[in-house]
Design an enzyme around this catalytic site. Sequence first.
Site, PDB file in Angstrom:
ATOM      1  N   ARG A 112      43.322  35.726  38.504  1.00 28.37           N
ATOM      2  CA  ARG A 112      44.589  36.465  38.371  1.00 28.37           C
ATOM      3  C   ARG A 112      44.525  37.710  39.242  1.00 28.37           C
ATOM      4  O   ARG A 112      43.670  38.583  39.039  1.00 28.37           O
ATOM      5  CB  ARG A 112      44.840  36.829  36.907  1.00 28.37           C
ATOM      6  CG  ARG A 112      46.196  37.485  36.649  1.00 28.37           C
ATOM      7  CD  ARG A 112      46.483  37.568  35.156  1.00 28.37           C
ATOM      8  NE  ARG A 112      47.758  38.232  34.920  1.00 28.37           N
ATOM      9  CZ  ARG A 112      47.902  39.375  34.257  1.00 28.37           C
ATOM     10  NH1 ARG A 112      46.846  39.995  33.745  1.00 28.37           N
ATOM     11  NH2 ARG A 112      49.090  39.917  34.079  1.00 28.37           N
ATOM     12  N   PHE A 123      47.867  46.555  41.073  1.00 23.33           N
ATOM     13  CA  PHE A 123      47.592  46.559  39.647  1.00 23.33           C
ATOM     14  C   PHE A 123      46.104  46.294  39.433  1.00 23.33           C
ATOM     15  O   PHE A 123      45.332  47.217  39.211  1.00 23.33           O
ATOM     16  CB  PHE A 123      48.460  45.532  38.919  1.00 23.33           C
ATOM     17  CG  PHE A 123      48.295  45.535  37.411  1.00 23.33           C
ATOM     18  CD1 PHE A 123      47.920  46.681  36.728  1.00 23.33           C
ATOM     19  CD2 PHE A 123      48.529  44.380  36.679  1.00 23.33           C
ATOM     20  CE1 PHE A 123      47.772  46.673  35.337  1.00 23.33           C
ATOM     21  CE2 PHE A 123      48.390  44.369  35.294  1.00 23.33           C
ATOM     22  CZ  PHE A 123      48.011  45.520  34.624  1.00 23.33           C
ATOM     23  N   GLN A 167      41.377  40.107  38.539  1.00 19.93           N
ATOM     24  CA  GLN A 167      40.703  39.704  37.297  1.00 19.93           C
ATOM     25  C   GLN A 167      39.913  38.416  37.499  1.00 19.93           C
ATOM     26  O   GLN A 167      40.380  37.468  38.111  1.00 19.93           O
ATOM     27  CB  GLN A 167      41.743  39.499  36.194  1.00 19.93           C
ATOM     28  CG  GLN A 167      41.162  39.132  34.834  1.00 19.93           C
ATOM     29  CD  GLN A 167      42.236  39.047  33.757  1.00 19.93           C
ATOM     30  OE1 GLN A 167      43.342  39.543  33.938  1.00 19.93           O
ATOM     31  NE2 GLN A 167      41.918  38.419  32.646  1.00 19.93           N
TER      32      GLN A 167
END
Length: 253
Positions: free
Chosen positions: A110, A115, A118
């Site tokens: 992800r 942001f 992950q």
Amino acid sequence: MLFLVISACGQASEEESETDSASAGEGEVTEQDSVEEEDEADDAIPSDLEANPSEYPQFQAVSEDEIEVIMHTNMGEIHLKLFPEFAPKAVENFIALSEQGFYDGIIFHRVIENFMIQGGDPTGTGSGGESIFGDTFEDEFTTSLAHFHGALSMANRGPNTNSSQFFIVHADETQVNEEYLARIEAQRGFAFPEQTKERYLEVGGTPHLDFGHTVFGHVIGGFEVVNAIAGVEKGANDRPVEDVVIESVEIVQ
């Protein structure tokens, strides 16, 4: 499941993401370790939050009490240091899994530019992972660490549900302003230490994740690799179209 993603000037935009197990509304627990925009973590906020830390170890040279690691990926090396003094269980878990080769071949499943990136799920779906403790383990929060740009932190599916998934904060200073920090303070019912706010405004990060996820490390080299990973083409559920692979994690000291 609905993920809220930080955008410039502290505004939120919505992105759809599905899990293999279940879908849920805001605040509900699913099997997917995730990084949400707003985390309900008021009960875990340290009582001494108003005390300004004298310095942030995230921006200091590697000390004798810290551990340096190199994450080798198919896009280059990311150098990190870990903080066993402040997050002993998270660091022990990460090191042991790394030495076992657990992360070898695992992808960053992800990736959201500005942001975080992950990884840490051997299934590559966002719904897997395990810790060395045989179960999930508790959060470790401190005012000495924060989700500044480059922070290494535990992904989770709610309080005290840490396993093997982690993320690296990619949000820079363009994603944080005073209005955004004030909104977080009002929503969460606390005031960031002034030094913390100044640092967020200077370097950026994801302040809404403080006291909701365990910071246990920080990038000290290879930011260009983090930037490259964050900028790859994504498909459904923010998964890179071409796999970004963790080839190995090397413990330097």
